[in-house]
Design an enzyme around this catalytic site. Structure first.
Site, mmCIF file in Angstrom:
data_model
loop_
_atom_site.group_PDB
_atom_site.id
_atom_site.type_symbol
_atom_site.label_atom_id
_atom_site.label_comp_id
_atom_site.label_asym_id
_atom_site.label_seq_id
_atom_site.Cartn_x
_atom_site.Cartn_y
_atom_site.Cartn_z
ATOM 1 N N TYR A 70 33.055 31.008 34.776
ATOM 2 C CA TYR A 70 32.084 30.418 35.696
ATOM 3 C C TYR A 70 31.561 29.084 35.087
ATOM 4 C CZ TYR A 70 27.590 29.930 37.914
ATOM 5 O OH TYR A 70 26.388 29.214 38.414
ATOM 6 N N ARG A 126 5.304 39.401 29.127
ATOM 7 C CA ARG A 126 6.363 38.885 28.729
ATOM 8 C C ARG A 126 7.224 39.774 27.707
ATOM 9 N NH1 ARG A 126 5.867 36.146 24.283
ATOM 10 N NH2 ARG A 126 4.053 35.171 24.844
ATOM 11 N N LYS A 130 24.111 39.222 41.788
ATOM 12 C CA LYS A 130 25.419 39.568 42.339
ATOM 13 C C LYS A 130 25.345 40.903 42.865
ATOM 14 C CE LYS A 130 25.929 35.194 41.726
ATOM 15 N NZ LYS A 130 25.685 34.551 40.397
ATOM 16 N N ASP A 173 31.516 39.268 30.094
ATOM 17 C CA ASP A 173 30.455 38.944 31.503
ATOM 18 C C ASP A 173 31.160 39.923 32.575
ATOM 19 O OD1 ASP A 173 29.625 38.220 33.991
ATOM 20 O OD2 ASP A 173 29.531 36.102 33.273
HETATM 21 C C1 LIG Z 1 30.443 35.270 36.351
HETATM 22 C C2 LIG Z 1 29.019 34.787 36.537
HETATM 23 N N1 LIG Z 1 28.271 34.799 35.282
HETATM 24 C C3 LIG Z 1 27.093 34.328 35.244
HETATM 25 C C4 LIG Z 1 26.523 33.699 36.522
HETATM 26 C C5 LIG Z 1 25.107 32.949 36.215
HETATM 27 O O1 LIG Z 1 24.257 33.954 36.657
HETATM 28 P P1 LIG Z 1 23.070 33.417 37.451
HETATM 29 O O2 LIG Z 1 23.445 32.305 38.797
HETATM 30 O O3 LIG Z 1 22.121 34.508 37.928
HETATM 31 O O4 LIG Z 1 22.052 32.473 36.596
HETATM 32 C C6 LIG Z 1 27.337 33.699 37.661
HETATM 33 C C7 LIG Z 1 26.489 32.922 38.715
HETATM 34 O O5 LIG Z 1 27.274 32.550 39.784
HETATM 35 C C8 LIG Z 1 28.383 34.315 37.602
HETATM 36 O O6 LIG Z 1 29.152 34.363 38.817
#
Ligand SMILES: Cc1ncc(COP(=O)(O)O)c(C=O)c1O
Length: 387
Positions: A109, A56, A207, A182
């Site tokens: 998001y 961990r 992604k 982000d």
């Molecule tokens: C711009 C963005 N940030 C964060 C996330 C969250 O990531 P995760 O689905 O890996 O938890 C997403 C998921 O689609 C996203 O598109």
């Protein structure tokens, strides 16, 4: 050694392939092994080999991925998590306390909004949405002394709004807050927020970083060592870490990020041209278009404009849903950034959690994650889907 050879001075592609890992001294293995171990033999009590004591806290497969992420984002340290949202939650708990406040994108998001609105708020963290494209609006949303984080996505999901990272960093820092970017949609190949003044980069590595739709993961990269210490403590204390196999898959994907992104961008540009000429489409949203309100900023801070394209349908929601269901090469599904093209209806799918809020997205909106397939097949598929 690896960090020195493959960080600051090497080109992006060289870092993507080599940073974070030196061929294994015992076997010469060129690729980081999947260290499927929860614990490590100690040479006497407290006699750790290379700092490894429990998986961990640290695992060599994860360490290699974290080193590569830090090198590609030009940060001091990288941290890998079990998902993007796990990374976000760990970041918030590391840097905020109940009673604090954060500014978030007004078209964040949906899962990020839900995290702030339904989870962090109950814990005592207030938040205010503001448009990332409007520096004055972000400044006005800041509560001096209480705002600890200014959180932006650029481009945003799904409206592809662009925020000026350099200007937003100035606004956040003036108020004593940190700027979080982000960078999921751009990936470190197209944009490196830390070099523009941001303090922390967030990724859903699910992604473009992973790139093959075969693993869920998240990451944080920071440039300040004090912030890094707080995150390291919370990463271990909360424990939302990826296992070694997930770390391996994410790192394997990361190595080809540059070549994949080039093809994603090539194909997206052609998809945009096709959609612009289609009578069933009223509005094409892509930061590479000169008429996109964030185009000049995107041109300054991004290498190219990415593989995400959104558009609105002349026939309203019904036409948008029909296009999603008729497409075949574009697979109907959530997520983005994989080698395969995806199509989705944000209002009913990825952003259903913001329905009825200020963050609600238009019902006639369709989002494409343009993959790396043969462009003629993608265009023929869209033509058929749009009827
Ligand atoms: C711009 C963005 N940030 C964060 C996330 C969250 O990531 P995760 O689905 O890996 O938890 C997403 C998921 O689609 C996203 O598109």
């Amino acid at each position: 050694m690896t960090e020195q050879r493959h960080s600051g001075k090497s080109g992006f592609e060289t870092r993507a392939v080599h940073a974070g890992y030196e061929p294994d001294p015992t076997t010469g293995a060129v690729i980081p092994p999947i260290y499927a171990t929860s614990t490590y033999k100690q040479d006497g009590v407290g006699g750790l080999r290379g700092g490894y004591e429990y998986s961990r806290s640290a695992n060599p497969t994860r360490t290699a991925l974290e080193g590569a992420l830090a090198a590609l984002e030009e940060g001091e340290r990288g941290f890998a998590f079990a998902s993007g949202l796990a990374a976000e939650d760990t970041l918030v708990r590391a840097l905020c306390r109940p009673g604090d406040h954060a500014v978030i994108p007004d078209d964040a998001y949906g899962g990020t909004y839900r995290l702030f609105d339904k989870v962090e708020k109950a814990w005592g963290l207030e938040h205010s949405p503001a448009p990332v494209s409007d520096v004055d609006a972000v400044r006005a949303a800041i509560r001096p002394g209480t705002t600890k984080l200014v959180w932006v996505e650029t481009p945003t999901n799904p409206l592809l709004t662009i925020g000026d990272i350099e200007a937003l960093a100035g606004v956040a820092h003036e108020a004593g807050a940190l700027l979080v970017v982000d960078n999921t949609f751009a990936s470190p190949y197209l944009q490196q927020p830390l070099t523009l003044g941001a303090d922390i980069v967030v990724h859903s590595t699910t992604k473009y970083v992973g790139g093959h739709s075969d693993v869920v993961g998240g990451a944080l990269v920071v440039r300040d060592l004090e912030v890094a210490e707080a995150i390291a403590f919370h990463q271990n204390s909360i424990g939302a870490v990826p296992g070694p196999f997930d770390s391996f898959l994410t790192h394997r994907g990361l190595k080809t990020l540059a070549v994949r992104m080039e093809r994603h961008c090539d194909n997206a540009e052609q998809v945009v041209q096709f959609l612009l000429g289609h009578p069933g489409v009223t509005d094409v949203i892509y930061p590479g278009l000169a008429e996109h309100p964030g185009h000049a900023v995107a041109e300054r801070q991004m290498r190219r404009f990415g593989g995400m394209v959104s558009f609105r349908c002349a026939g309203g929601e019904e036409a948008a849903l029909r296009a999603c269901e008729r497409a075949e090469v574009f697979t109907l599904g959530e997520s983005l950034g994989g080698v395969e093209s995806l199509i989705e209806h944000p209002g009913r799918m990825t952003h259903a959690s913001v329905a009825g809020t200020d963050l609600e997205v238009p019902a006639d909106l369709v989002r494409l994650s343009v993959g790396i397939e043969t462009i003629d097949d993608l265009l023929a598929d869209l033509d058929r889907a749009l009827g």
